[in-house]
Design an enzyme around this catalytic site. Sequence first.
Site, PDB file in Angstrom:
ATOM      1  N   ARG A  17       0.825  -1.217   0.000  1.00  0.00           N
ATOM      2  CA  ARG A  17       0.000   0.000   0.000  1.00  0.00           C
ATOM      3  C   ARG A  17       0.857   1.264   0.000  1.00  0.00           C
ATOM      4  O   ARG A  17       0.461   2.276  -0.555  1.00  0.00           O
ATOM      5  CB  ARG A  17      -0.974  -0.001   1.177  1.00  0.00           C
ATOM      6  CG  ARG A  17      -0.346  -0.101   2.535  1.00  0.00           C
ATOM      7  CD  ARG A  17      -1.424  -0.213   3.590  1.00  0.00           C
ATOM      8  NE  ARG A  17      -0.884  -0.704   4.856  1.00  0.00           N
ATOM      9  CZ  ARG A  17      -1.647  -0.990   5.894  1.00  0.00           C
ATOM     10  NH1 ARG A  17      -2.960  -0.865   5.820  1.00  0.00           N
ATOM     11  NH2 ARG A  17      -1.114  -1.415   7.014  1.00  0.00           N
ATOM     12  N   GLU A  65     -19.413   2.091  -4.666  1.00  0.00           N
ATOM     13  CA  GLU A  65     -18.483   1.610  -5.678  1.00  0.00           C
ATOM     14  C   GLU A  65     -19.070   1.659  -7.086  1.00  0.00           C
ATOM     15  O   GLU A  65     -18.363   1.928  -8.057  1.00  0.00           O
ATOM     16  CB  GLU A  65     -18.037   0.180  -5.359  1.00  0.00           C
ATOM     17  CG  GLU A  65     -17.233   0.056  -4.073  1.00  0.00           C
ATOM     18  CD  GLU A  65     -18.091   0.040  -2.811  1.00  0.00           C
ATOM     19  OE1 GLU A  65     -19.339   0.008  -2.927  1.00  0.00           O
ATOM     20  OE2 GLU A  65     -17.525   0.054  -1.706  1.00  0.00           O
ATOM     21  N   PHE A  90     -14.953  -5.435  -4.120  1.00  0.00           N
ATOM     22  CA  PHE A  90     -15.824  -4.283  -4.354  1.00  0.00           C
ATOM     23  C   PHE A  90     -15.647  -3.717  -5.769  1.00  0.00           C
ATOM     24  O   PHE A  90     -16.615  -3.286  -6.386  1.00  0.00           O
ATOM     25  CB  PHE A  90     -15.572  -3.196  -3.300  1.00  0.00           C
ATOM     26  CG  PHE A  90     -15.887  -3.629  -1.896  1.00  0.00           C
ATOM     27  CD1 PHE A  90     -17.046  -4.345  -1.615  1.00  0.00           C
ATOM     28  CD2 PHE A  90     -15.032  -3.341  -0.855  1.00  0.00           C
ATOM     29  CE1 PHE A  90     -17.346  -4.757  -0.330  1.00  0.00           C
ATOM     30  CE2 PHE A  90     -15.317  -3.746   0.447  1.00  0.00           C
ATOM     31  CZ  PHE A  90     -16.476  -4.458   0.716  1.00  0.00           C
ATOM     32  N   ARG A 174      -2.267  -5.709   0.483  1.00  0.00           N
ATOM     33  CA  ARG A 174      -2.020  -4.381   1.043  1.00  0.00           C
ATOM     34  C   ARG A 174      -0.706  -4.306   1.799  1.00  0.00           C
ATOM     35  O   ARG A 174      -0.058  -3.283   1.832  1.00  0.00           O
ATOM     36  CB  ARG A 174      -3.154  -3.995   2.011  1.00  0.00           C
ATOM     37  CG  ARG A 174      -4.400  -3.519   1.315  1.00  0.00           C
ATOM     38  CD  ARG A 174      -5.309  -2.853   2.312  1.00  0.00           C
ATOM     39  NE  ARG A 174      -5.834  -3.778   3.304  1.00  0.00           N
ATOM     40  CZ  ARG A 174      -6.137  -3.444   4.549  1.00  0.00           C
ATOM     41  NH1 ARG A 174      -5.962  -2.204   4.969  1.00  0.00           N
ATOM     42  NH2 ARG A 174      -6.625  -4.341   5.395  1.00  0.00           N
TER      43      ARG A 174
END
Lengths: 318, 285
Positions: A17, A65, A90, A174
Amino acid sequence: MIQTSSKTYELDDIEMRQMYASTLLELAQNNPNVIALEADLMSAISTNKIIGKIPGQLINSGIMEANMMGVAAGLALTGKIPYVHSFAQFVTRRAFDQLFVSGAYAQLNVKIVGSDSGVTAEHNGGTHMAFEDLGLVRLIPNANVYEVSDAVQLGYLLRKIEKEYGIHYIRTIRKKAVKLYDENETFESGKGKVLREGSDVTIIASGIMVAESLKAADLLQEQGINATVIDMYSIKPIDKDLIVNYADKTKAVVTAENHNVIGGLGSAVSEVLSEHCPTRMRRIGVKEQFGQVGKAEYLKEFYKLTANDIVTAVKEIQ
Amino acid sequence: MDIDLRKLEIFRDKIRLLTLKELHHMGFGHYGGSLSIIETLAVLYGEVMKVDPNNPDWEARDYFILSKGHGGPGLYATLALKGFFPEEVLYTLNQNGTTLPSHPDRNLTPGVDMTTGSLGQGISVAVGVALSHQLSNKGNYTYSIVGDGELNEGQCWEAFQFAAHHKLNRLFVFVDDNKKQLDGPTKDIIDPLDFVEKFKAFGFYTMKVNGSSLEQIYKAIQKGKAQTDKPVAIILDTMKGQGVPYLEEKADNHHIRPNPKDEEAILTAISELEIKLGKAGAMTI
């Protein structure tokens, strides 16, 4: 190239990330048309740390989203270069028709990053654990689909797709990944990276399963079996020549993915081999199961995604 | 009113005539929801919007996104009359290999700004276009028509929240409140309650007008342009089949495969519009 056995595979210093946020910052500062979109997960992907530097180029769309994907299409329609991020399920499962129609069918230039892929969703559990995202996006005509294994690779591909028109999906985790590449490594669309050469079997992996496959190759070497390991970060287009070449050389192929065996890397490799070089194969991945809460290491054991599971699969086809 | 209403009425009648002719030529289609937006299309393309038929991708143009994509035939008639493509092309509507599919496709048709048809999606794209122009400090307006039935889709309300939060005052949302959706009256399927109250609550500068009145639509747009901090919603009180009394009264008028009686009524409407335009000396389309 990693040739030696009993090497330890260490986590990178940088989280994925952090690489996402720092690369986006660089892209946005160099190009006013780059606009990043988030759906209330900025602090989860660390873009909250860069918003002060690029306020007009980082839009928090709220928890919507479907609308975010449409807004990205609208930005692209007017020459902007949107980077849309949310957790993998998502941006794919939830907003699939928006990605399909407003993005891909309308032939717009939209970059999508799905994070927290597969078992790395850990304690968010089954609702948040995407094992289907690569399969969904791979179904979209002309979409480019990547799963990254390493932070250098993520940074490189984020920069590369800025200059390439169309739908690009990058699947990532992440947190920290095992470090695989030097900073000057380059990556092409439609190419895999051979990380280790061996003549007895070819293990083709993506994402977190690349490091797991290298560990499996070490275990196999101790038992006298020499494995080739390929990081197939470009799932679509896929490196057909490399797959056929190594299948022909080693006469046995195992795929390994942190994803359902249907639709993703295992399917893609099977499709190539069944048409061009029928080969004994096993697919390591999630089979007819949903996600659940748990530590990634526990979940890897549960879904049979470990180095030992790869070793077992290799032995079945030796 | 500072516009030539007579000229606009002729434009409206021509759009309606060509919409009927292209749908009749195809043999079936979305008559109801194409006809209910004709007046709005006439005002937008006849008076309000900055577009260039010779340069459909002109960056400084105003954008139009038909979020209720099934109104495509009405938009196509309008674009042909504006000169984006020849009238003959209208008679390829939905034929094999056509550039005019039921639902608009930006990659097929000059003048179509966005591909729509999966309901609820076009409005989010319109919001993205408006946001893009706001971010770049550009003056382009974005106009979008959503259907009353389309507003069943939750995505529309996501888009409206986003538009109000970002104060997209150059975004105009027209609600084609024709009171019917495919399976019947909207109030029987999912009662929309009061659109004016809903849009006000969602932070829009909201007006309701007679959707068959060119003058009311035009004035509402002018009023909307005068305010600076909210997106604009114009609720159009319309009827499916608008402008053709027989079709307005027909119960099942969303998508029509004409029976002999319908056929006769449609041909009569075409002929009446041709006579009306002929008398106005405006038959050269």
